[in-house]
Design an enzyme around this catalytic site. Sequence first.
Site, short mmCIF file in Angstrom:
data_model
loop_
_atom_site.label_atom_id
_atom_site.label_comp_id
_atom_site.label_asym_id
_atom_site.label_seq_id
_atom_site.Cartn_x
_atom_site.Cartn_y
_atom_site.Cartn_z
N ASN A 9 0.87 -1.18 0.00
CA ASN A 9 0.00 0.00 0.00
C ASN A 9 0.90 1.23 0.00
O ASN A 9 1.51 1.55 1.01
CB ASN A 9 -0.90 -0.04 1.25
N TRP A 10 0.97 1.88 -1.15
CA TRP A 10 1.86 3.04 -1.27
C TRP A 10 1.31 4.28 -0.56
O TRP A 10 2.02 5.27 -0.43
CB TRP A 10 2.11 3.38 -2.74
N LYS A 11 0.03 4.24 -0.20
CA LYS A 11 -0.61 5.42 0.40
C LYS A 11 -0.37 6.64 -0.51
O LYS A 11 -0.36 6.47 -1.73
CB LYS A 11 -0.11 5.62 1.84
N HIS A 102 -9.45 1.06 5.02
CA HIS A 102 -8.15 1.22 5.68
C HIS A 102 -8.33 2.15 6.89
O HIS A 102 -9.12 3.09 6.84
CB HIS A 102 -7.12 1.80 4.70
N GLU A 104 -6.73 4.53 7.94
CA GLU A 104 -6.54 5.97 7.68
C GLU A 104 -7.80 6.57 7.06
O GLU A 104 -8.09 7.75 7.27
CB GLU A 104 -5.30 6.17 6.78
N GLU A 174 -5.08 -5.08 10.44
CA GLU A 174 -4.05 -4.07 10.65
C GLU A 174 -4.31 -3.34 11.98
O GLU A 174 -5.09 -2.38 12.00
CB GLU A 174 -4.06 -3.04 9.52
N GLY A 180 2.74 2.20 10.82
CA GLY A 180 3.67 3.31 10.69
C GLY A 180 4.38 3.68 11.99
O GLY A 180 5.02 4.73 12.07
N SER A 220 3.70 -2.23 10.28
CA SER A 220 5.16 -2.30 10.46
C SER A 220 5.73 -3.67 10.08
O SER A 220 6.69 -4.13 10.70
CB SER A 220 5.55 -1.91 11.89
N GLY A 241 3.06 -1.21 4.24
CA GLY A 241 3.10 0.23 3.95
C GLY A 241 4.52 0.65 3.64
O GLY A 241 5.04 0.42 2.54
N GLY A 242 5.19 1.23 4.64
CA GLY A 242 6.53 1.79 4.46
C GLY A 242 7.51 0.88 3.74
O GLY A 242 8.20 1.32 2.81
P1 13P Z 1 3.20 0.27 7.66
O1 13P Z 1 3.71 -1.01 7.05
O2 13P Z 1 3.93 1.49 7.16
O3 13P Z 1 3.08 0.19 9.13
O4 13P Z 1 1.70 0.45 7.09
C1 13P Z 1 0.83 -0.60 7.14
C2 13P Z 1 -0.39 -0.23 6.38
O5 13P Z 1 -1.14 0.64 6.77
C3 13P Z 1 -0.66 -0.95 5.12
O6 13P Z 1 -1.93 -0.69 4.66
#
Ligand code: 13P
Length: 258
Positions: A9-11, A102, A104, A174, A180, A220, A241-242
Amino acid sequence: MRKKIVAGNWKMNMHDIDVIQYLKELDELSSTIPTDVEVVVFPPAIYLDMVTNLTDYELKSGAQDCSANENGAYTGEISASMLASMDNEEETKRLTYCLVGHSERRQYHNEMNELLASKVNQLLASKLMPVYCCGESKEERESNNQEKVVKSQITKGLFHLPKEKFSNVVIAYEPVWAIGTGLTATSEQAQEMHAYIRSLIEEQYDVETANSTSILYGGSCKPSNAKELFAQPDIDGGLIGGASLKPDSFIEITKAFN
Ligand code: 13P
């Protein structure tokens, strides 16, 4: 057997030049990706076309969100059918998924489970597979309400579906406190929740449906902890994510299954 999936997920990250470079690097590394792992990328919607068409590797793709409505006066929204129409290849279809709910989006856009149920319906009607996200906050975990929260998210967002439709859903657990933050759920905590989610699916549908639903862990997740997480019997991959923003660390995670 259920699918093993590693999804990135590149956000709201990367610009077009970064995407081109990323896809080039991913192509170069693609021969090292295990053939039984499905690799998916969720870029910002304006780069879906690039992600879907610019690799030799059969990278799957998906949107990060879609509208809960079919069409009409909803400025800024993108419908599920618009997403689906970006890739009409029947046999080699790559744009196959969309994230729903998600944390967010739940947090910054006040998306509630009922709205998410409509998004799920729109996606399934357009033959896209929802990756339905669920997970508790730090306070909810500290008050030991994590199962109650996740049960409510899944029941309200997904359990209106008949069994044939539910079989096209992927779930991503998640925990919000792990996203994050560098804090990962321990493999025991993650396994416990994944097993609980699978038991809810069995209760609602049946054991075959429960055993064939892919449940991904997110929060993470990175090359250094993916092996231990993916070794758990109910963890079928990750939503990253990251660590998905660099092709080398992302591809490393695809090798973390036993
Ligand atoms: P991180 O891997 O950066 O914690 O993010 C997870 C995420 O929200 C994937 O959708």
